[in-house]
Design a protein around this motif. Structure first.
Motif, short mmCIF file in Angstrom:
data_model
loop_
_atom_site.label_atom_id
_atom_site.label_comp_id
_atom_site.label_asym_id
_atom_site.label_seq_id
_atom_site.Cartn_x
_atom_site.Cartn_y
_atom_site.Cartn_z
N CYS A 104 5.20 10.72 1.59
CA CYS A 104 4.72 9.51 0.94
C CYS A 104 5.40 8.32 1.61
CB CYS A 104 5.08 9.55 -0.54
SG CYS A 104 4.82 8.00 -1.44
N THR A 105 4.60 7.30 1.96
CA THR A 105 5.18 6.10 2.53
C THR A 105 4.60 4.87 1.85
OG1 THR A 105 3.52 6.00 4.28
CG2 THR A 105 5.57 7.13 4.80
N VAL A 106 5.41 3.85 1.74
CA VAL A 106 5.00 2.60 1.11
C VAL A 106 5.13 1.49 2.13
CG1 VAL A 106 5.44 0.99 -0.78
CG2 VAL A 106 5.80 3.44 -1.11
N GLU A 107 4.15 0.61 2.15
CA GLU A 107 4.18 -0.54 3.07
C GLU A 107 4.15 -1.83 2.28
OE1 GLU A 107 0.78 -0.10 5.56
OE2 GLU A 107 1.55 1.63 6.64
N GLY A 108 4.74 -2.86 2.86
CA GLY A 108 4.63 -4.18 2.27
C GLY A 108 5.67 -4.53 1.24
N THR A 109 6.70 -3.72 1.11
CA THR A 109 7.76 -4.01 0.16
C THR A 109 9.06 -3.40 0.67
OG1 THR A 109 8.40 -3.91 -2.18
CG2 THR A 109 7.40 -1.93 -1.24
N SER A 110 10.17 -3.88 0.14
CA SER A 110 11.47 -3.36 0.57
C SER A 110 12.20 -2.76 -0.61
CB SER A 110 12.31 -4.50 1.16
OG SER A 110 11.71 -5.01 2.33
N ASN A 111 12.93 -1.67 -0.30
CA ASN A 111 13.76 -0.99 -1.30
C ASN A 111 13.02 -0.69 -2.60
OD1 ASN A 111 16.19 0.19 -2.11
ND2 ASN A 111 16.82 -1.66 -3.19
N PRO A 112 11.84 -0.11 -2.50
CA PRO A 112 11.12 0.21 -3.74
C PRO A 112 11.77 1.37 -4.46
CG PRO A 112 10.00 1.21 -1.89
CD PRO A 112 11.12 0.38 -1.31
N ASN A 113 11.52 1.47 -5.76
CA ASN A 113 11.82 2.69 -6.50
C ASN A 113 10.67 3.65 -6.21
OD1 ASN A 113 14.01 1.31 -7.87
ND2 ASN A 113 12.44 0.36 -9.13
N LEU A 114 11.01 4.90 -5.96
CA LEU A 114 9.98 5.88 -5.60
C LEU A 114 10.00 7.07 -6.54
CD1 LEU A 114 10.46 5.82 -1.70
CD2 LEU A 114 8.60 4.80 -3.01
N THR B 10 0.85 -1.19 0.00
CA THR B 10 0.00 0.00 0.00
C THR B 10 0.89 1.24 0.00
OG1 THR B 10 -0.13 -0.06 2.41
CG2 THR B 10 -1.95 -1.07 1.20
N ILE B 11 0.36 2.29 -0.56
CA ILE B 11 1.08 3.56 -0.61
C ILE B 11 0.20 4.65 -0.03
CG2 ILE B 11 0.38 3.83 -3.03
CD1 ILE B 11 2.96 5.47 -3.45
N HIS B 12 0.78 5.47 0.83
CA HIS B 12 0.04 6.52 1.51
C HIS B 12 0.64 7.87 1.18
CE1 HIS B 12 -1.87 3.42 4.00
NE2 HIS B 12 -0.68 2.88 4.12
N GLN B 13 -0.23 8.86 1.07
CA GLN B 13 0.22 10.23 0.88
C GLN B 13 -0.58 11.13 1.80
OE1 GLN B 13 0.28 10.21 -3.87
NE2 GLN B 13 0.98 12.17 -3.02
N TRP B 14 0.08 12.12 2.34
CA TRP B 14 -0.65 13.14 3.11
C TRP B 14 0.11 14.45 3.09
CZ3 TRP B 14 1.71 8.94 5.34
CH2 TRP B 14 2.75 9.20 6.23
N ASP C 101 13.90 3.90 3.89
CA ASP C 101 13.72 3.04 2.72
C ASP C 101 12.38 3.25 2.04
OD1 ASP C 101 13.07 -0.44 2.14
OD2 ASP C 101 14.22 0.93 0.89
N ARG C 102 11.31 3.39 2.81
CA ARG C 102 9.98 3.48 2.24
C ARG C 102 9.31 4.82 2.47
NH1 ARG C 102 7.96 -1.87 5.10
NH2 ARG C 102 9.51 -1.10 6.58
N GLN C 103 10.12 5.86 2.61
CA GLN C 103 9.60 7.20 2.83
C GLN C 103 10.20 8.15 1.83
OE1 GLN C 103 10.95 9.14 6.45
NE2 GLN C 103 9.01 10.22 6.69
N PHE C 104 9.33 8.94 1.20
CA PHE C 104 9.76 9.88 0.17
C PHE C 104 9.09 11.21 0.48
CE2 PHE C 104 12.27 10.67 -3.23
CZ PHE C 104 11.76 10.60 -4.52
N ILE C 105 9.88 12.27 0.54
CA ILE C 105 9.36 13.57 0.95
C ILE C 105 9.62 14.60 -0.15
CG2 ILE C 105 9.53 15.43 2.64
CD1 ILE C 105 10.33 13.31 4.70
N LEU C 106 8.62 15.38 -0.44
CA LEU C 106 8.74 16.48 -1.41
C LEU C 106 8.66 17.79 -0.64
CD1 LEU C 106 8.82 17.16 -4.49
CD2 LEU C 106 6.33 17.41 -4.34
N SER C 107 9.61 18.67 -0.89
CA SER C 107 9.71 19.90 -0.09
C SER C 107 9.93 21.12 -0.96
CB SER C 107 10.87 19.80 0.90
OG SER C 107 10.76 18.67 1.73
N SER C 108 9.62 22.26 -0.34
CA SER C 108 9.96 23.54 -0.94
C SER C 108 10.23 24.53 0.18
CB SER C 108 8.84 24.04 -1.83
OG SER C 108 9.13 25.36 -2.28
N LYS C 109 11.16 25.41 -0.02
CA LYS C 109 11.44 26.44 0.99
C LYS C 109 10.49 27.61 0.84
CE LYS C 109 16.32 25.31 1.58
NZ LYS C 109 17.73 25.81 1.48
#
Lengths: 114, 111
Positions: free
Chosen positions: A23-33, A3-7, A71-79
């Motif tokens: 963004c976080t992904v569950e149930g898998t390891s070392n995914p491409n994001l 599963t993939i979650h975004q908030w 590993d399963r967390q991806f963050i998008l940012s802006s200053k």
């Protein structure tokens, strides 16, 4: 199953304010994001992709940055947000080693910059 | 990177078969053809993927001629819930970070 979650799901921010989308992904390891942006009525534009922790590739020069602290967390940012940063932001993942042929998308975050 | 061309929109009635053709004249040997479906305010959903000839799953069929310069997504007996935007993508292991979603094809199914 994976599963993939975004908030958050929706965000309204003033121009010049910072941004952090997660963004976080569950149930898998070392995914491409992946992070995408979709303007109203348009196709998706790939912004960033990552094949592992701390590894980020940028596709389009812009006001945004991405990080992968876990590993399963991806963050998008802006200053400092611009009006042109408004859009629908989508995170996606693909299984490790499979490349980009099949990607699985999250529910998205709708960002409105005023 | 192979560019794709597909119709902007298609209309259909419930129960009919919808065929969306995508052109990809400069497809490379290592490229796969992938189709996604997107409903409003949702992320795209993978439908089907193929390399050559015919692929079928529970949702759709994908027809790819021998020269692979085009492909056709076939949706059998569409319903109102099939109203969505459909994207054709050509991707391969040589195109890391170069995935391109075009404008897609807006399919509208009416009763």
């Amino acid at each position: 199953s994976q599963t993939i979650h975004q908030w958050p799901a929706t965000l309204v921010q003033p121009v010049g304010s910072p941004l952090s989308l997660e963004c976080t992904v569950e149930g898998t390891s070392n995914p491409n994001l992946y992070w995408y942006r979709q303007a109203a009525g348009r196709g998706l534009q790939l912004l960033f992709y990552s094949v592992g922790i701390g590894q980020i590739s940028s596709e389009v020069p812009q006001n945004l940055s991405a990080s992968r602290p876990q590993d399963r967390q991806f963050i998008l940012s802006s200053k400092k947000l611009l009006l042109s940063d408004s859009g629908f932001y989508l995170c996606a993942w693909s299984p490790a080693g499979q490349g980009q042929e099949t990607q699985y998308f999250g529910p998205g975050t709708r960002l409105l910059v005023l | 990177l192979a560019k794709t061309t597909q119709p902007i929109s298609m209309d259909s009635y419930e129960g009919q078969e919808v065929n969306i053709t995508c052109s990809h004249n400069n497809i490379a040997t290592n490229d796969y053809i992938t189709w996604y479906q997107q409903f409003p305010s949702q992320g795209p959903r993978f439908i089907i993927q193929g390399y050559k000839t015919k692929v079928t799953n529970e949702v759709a069929s994908l027809f790819i001629p021998a020269d692979r310069k085009s492909s056709t997504l076939s949706l059998p007996r569409v319903s109102l819930s099939d109203t969505a935007v459909y994207y054709c993508l050509v991707v391969g292991t040589d195109s890391w970070g170069k995935l391109q979603f075009g404008a897609g094809t807006q399919v509208v199914v009416t009763p």
